[in-house]
Design a protein around this motif. Structure first.
Motif, PDB file in Angstrom:
ATOM      1  N   PHE A 188      25.876  46.031  40.720  1.00  0.00           N
ATOM      2  CA  PHE A 188      27.353  46.557  41.121  1.00  0.00           C
ATOM      3  C   PHE A 188      28.043  46.975  39.812  1.00  0.00           C
ATOM      4  CE2 PHE A 188      27.028  44.077  44.896  1.00  0.00           C
ATOM      5  CZ  PHE A 188      27.187  44.863  45.910  1.00  0.00           C
ATOM      6  N   LYS A 189      28.853  48.042  39.709  1.00  0.00           N
ATOM      7  CA  LYS A 189      29.734  48.475  38.636  1.00  0.00           C
ATOM      8  C   LYS A 189      30.975  48.218  39.370  1.00  0.00           C
ATOM      9  CE  LYS A 189      31.183  51.743  35.289  1.00  0.00           C
ATOM     10  NZ  LYS A 189      30.861  52.988  34.592  1.00  0.00           N
ATOM     11  N   GLU A 190      31.729  47.073  38.878  1.00  0.00           N
ATOM     12  CA  GLU A 190      33.004  46.787  39.769  1.00  0.00           C
ATOM     13  C   GLU A 190      34.208  46.359  38.642  1.00  0.00           C
ATOM     14  OE1 GLU A 190      32.663  42.777  41.521  1.00  0.00           O
ATOM     15  OE2 GLU A 190      31.442  42.172  40.105  1.00  0.00           O
ATOM     16  N   ILE A 191      35.389  46.419  39.228  1.00  0.00           N
ATOM     17  CA  ILE A 191      36.710  45.962  38.644  1.00  0.00           C
ATOM     18  C   ILE A 191      36.985  44.612  38.998  1.00  0.00           C
ATOM     19  CG2 ILE A 191      38.840  46.613  38.380  1.00  0.00           C
ATOM     20  CD1 ILE A 191      38.225  49.469  38.590  1.00  0.00           C
ATOM     21  N   VAL A 192      37.256  43.943  38.003  1.00  0.00           N
ATOM     22  CA  VAL A 192      37.640  42.391  38.197  1.00  0.00           C
ATOM     23  C   VAL A 192      38.926  42.088  37.276  1.00  0.00           C
ATOM     24  CG1 VAL A 192      35.426  41.711  38.533  1.00  0.00           C
ATOM     25  CG2 VAL A 192      36.433  41.658  36.238  1.00  0.00           C
ATOM     26  N   ILE A 193      39.673  41.303  38.153  1.00  0.00           N
ATOM     27  CA  ILE A 193      41.014  40.848  37.283  1.00  0.00           C
ATOM     28  C   ILE A 193      40.944  39.737  36.215  1.00  0.00           C
ATOM     29  CG2 ILE A 193      43.287  39.759  37.834  1.00  0.00           C
ATOM     30  CD1 ILE A 193      43.040  42.655  38.844  1.00  0.00           C
ATOM     31  N   THR A 194      41.387  40.075  35.152  1.00  0.00           N
ATOM     32  CA  THR A 194      41.277  39.132  33.926  1.00  0.00           C
ATOM     33  C   THR A 194      42.384  37.986  34.115  1.00  0.00           C
ATOM     34  OG1 THR A 194      42.673  40.254  32.615  1.00  0.00           O
ATOM     35  CG2 THR A 194      40.248  40.737  32.592  1.00  0.00           C
ATOM     36  N   GLN A 195      42.273  37.124  33.064  1.00  0.00           N
ATOM     37  CA  GLN A 195      43.348  35.939  33.200  1.00  0.00           C
ATOM     38  C   GLN A 195      44.643  36.406  32.565  1.00  0.00           C
ATOM     39  OE1 GLN A 195      41.538  32.659  31.020  1.00  0.00           O
ATOM     40  NE2 GLN A 195      40.074  32.205  32.629  1.00  0.00           N
ATOM     41  N   ASN A 196      44.419  37.645  31.970  1.00  0.00           N
ATOM     42  CA  ASN A 196      45.854  38.099  31.328  1.00  0.00           C
ATOM     43  C   ASN A 196      46.802  38.504  32.529  1.00  0.00           C
ATOM     44  OD1 ASN A 196      44.453  37.804  28.835  1.00  0.00           O
ATOM     45  ND2 ASN A 196      43.896  39.888  28.733  1.00  0.00           N
ATOM     46  N   VAL A 197      46.433  38.455  33.924  1.00  0.00           N
ATOM     47  CA  VAL A 197      47.397  38.914  34.757  1.00  0.00           C
ATOM     48  C   VAL A 197      48.426  38.076  34.878  1.00  0.00           C
ATOM     49  CG1 VAL A 197      46.156  37.889  36.643  1.00  0.00           C
ATOM     50  CG2 VAL A 197      47.411  40.052  37.146  1.00  0.00           C
ATOM     51  N   ASP A 198      48.296  36.801  34.250  1.00  0.00           N
ATOM     52  CA  ASP A 198      49.298  35.776  34.503  1.00  0.00           C
ATOM     53  C   ASP A 198      50.409  35.989  33.789  1.00  0.00           C
ATOM     54  OD1 ASP A 198      47.783  34.379  36.509  1.00  0.00           O
ATOM     55  OD2 ASP A 198      46.674  33.301  35.048  1.00  0.00           O
ATOM     56  N   ARG A 199      50.364  36.836  32.568  1.00  0.00           N
ATOM     57  CA  ARG A 199      51.425  37.113  31.861  1.00  0.00           C
ATOM     58  C   ARG A 199      52.270  38.076  32.420  1.00  0.00           C
ATOM     59  NH1 ARG A 199      47.837  38.924  26.245  1.00  0.00           N
ATOM     60  NH2 ARG A 199      46.384  36.901  26.339  1.00  0.00           N
ATOM     61  N   TYR A 200      52.178  38.881  33.408  1.00  0.00           N
ATOM     62  CA  TYR A 200      53.061  40.073  33.992  1.00  0.00           C
ATOM     63  C   TYR A 200      53.688  39.426  35.125  1.00  0.00           C
ATOM     64  CZ  TYR A 200      49.746  42.983  31.290  1.00  0.00           C
ATOM     65  OH  TYR A 200      49.241  43.456  30.297  1.00  0.00           O
ATOM     66  N   LYS A 201      55.140  39.650  34.919  1.00  0.00           N
ATOM     67  CA  LYS A 201      56.025  39.464  35.985  1.00  0.00           C
ATOM     68  C   LYS A 201      55.724  39.732  37.255  1.00  0.00           C
ATOM     69  CE  LYS A 201      60.053  39.002  32.882  1.00  0.00           C
ATOM     70  NZ  LYS A 201      61.276  39.446  32.584  1.00  0.00           N
ATOM     71  N   ASN A 202      54.812  41.027  37.284  1.00  0.00           N
ATOM     72  CA  ASN A 202      54.668  41.824  38.646  1.00  0.00           C
ATOM     73  C   ASN A 202      53.239  41.436  38.987  1.00  0.00           C
ATOM     74  OD1 ASN A 202      53.448  43.073  36.475  1.00  0.00           O
ATOM     75  ND2 ASN A 202      53.942  45.312  37.297  1.00  0.00           N
ATOM     76  N   LYS A 203      52.862  40.180  38.702  1.00  0.00           N
ATOM     77  CA  LYS A 203      51.557  39.912  39.127  1.00  0.00           C
ATOM     78  C   LYS A 203      51.287  40.046  40.487  1.00  0.00           C
ATOM     79  CE  LYS A 203      48.693  35.565  39.532  1.00  0.00           C
ATOM     80  NZ  LYS A 203      48.542  34.054  39.171  1.00  0.00           N
ATOM     81  N   LYS A 204      52.133  39.627  41.330  1.00  0.00           N
ATOM     82  CA  LYS A 204      51.932  39.743  42.701  1.00  0.00           C
ATOM     83  C   LYS A 204      51.596  41.185  43.083  1.00  0.00           C
ATOM     84  CE  LYS A 204      54.406  38.785  47.076  1.00  0.00           C
ATOM     85  NZ  LYS A 204      55.437  38.209  47.837  1.00  0.00           N
ATOM     86  N   GLU A 205      52.299  41.989  42.706  1.00  0.00           N
ATOM     87  CA  GLU A 205      52.176  43.621  42.878  1.00  0.00           C
ATOM     88  C   GLU A 205      50.487  43.795  42.472  1.00  0.00           C
ATOM     89  OE1 GLU A 205      55.041  42.263  41.663  1.00  0.00           O
ATOM     90  OE2 GLU A 205      56.025  42.486  43.769  1.00  0.00           O
TER      91      GLU A 205
END
Length: 231
Positions: A45-62
């Motif tokens: 599979f060539k896939e896109i995964v979310i990294t831990q850096n997403v916690d830094r952003y205020k719009n993490k939910k979006e």
């Protein structure tokens, strides 16, 4: 009372066959799957995964909402084939700037804040029709693209009797005159391949070349001194 017309009778038989095939399809779907004791390796599979850096952003939910809306992975037998599937999606404008896009329907289901992170763009399909999609503006540090091994973990249950009956019904639809009745009932596009524009051009070119042979003696043609095929 007039007897039933043959064509009407065939259409009625075709309806019955298609109805039974739909019932068989439902029965096949209800059989379910069997979990394998040991998974079987099956491509990449060539896939896109979310990294831990997403916690830094205020719009993490979006960001996570948009991630759930997109198509995340593309399969291939090898990494090269997975790349080909990825580039194929790019050629169809389904991936833009190395990130999958969302359709108008998917866009309408998003929340207002998630919609603000999308930008509309237009493209033309193979039929020259204008379409609109939305590419997603997610920070690059919030995701990454990677290759993962693919495995077969379940095996589909098969009922031999259903498979045999389905194959028998397919053969019935291929009988003389029944194929046309099936095509008419299903509304297939029955455009003849041999009447396409490319074939017509090749046919006219061959006629022109064959007509030019009239200017040469038969002996020269038989000896191979003159050929009708030209590049």
């Amino acid at each position: 009372m007039k007897p039933e017309h043959k064509k009407s009778k065939r259409l009625k038989e075709v309806r019955g066959i298609l109805k039974r095939q739909h019932q068989i399809w439902k029965q096949k779907q209800s059989l379910g799957y069997i979990k394998l004791e040991k998974p079987i390796r099956h491509g990449w599979f060539k896939e896109i995964v979310i990294t831990q850096n997403v916690d830094r952003y205020k719009n993490k939910k979006e960001i996570l909402e948009l991630y759930d809306a997109i198509e995340k992975k593309f399969w291939g037998r090898t990494k090269e084939e997975a790349d080909q599937q990825w580039f194929h999606q790019i050629s169809k404008y389904l991936i833009y700037k190395d990130f999958p896009t969302v359709s108008k329907r998917q866009f309408n289901r998003l929340s207002y804040k998630a919609q603000k992170m999308c930008t509309v763009y237009s493209y033309r399909t193979e039929d020259k029709k204008l379409r609109k999609r939305f590419y997603v503006r997610i920070p690059k540090s919030a995701y990454r693209i990677k290759y993962t091994r693919a495995y077969i973990t379940h095996s589909k249950r098969i009922d031999p009797e259903l498979e045999s009956e389905d194959a028998l019904l397919d053969n019935k639809l291929l009988r003389n005159r029944y194929y046309k009745a099936n095509a008419k009932f299903c509304g297939w596009n029955r455009k003849d391949y041999w009447t396409t524009q490319d074939f017509t051009k090749d046919k006219l070119k061959a006629k022109k070349q064959l007509k030019a042979l009239q200017n040469y003696p038969i002996a020269a043609i038989l000896n191979g001194k003159v050929t009708w095929e030209r590049d």
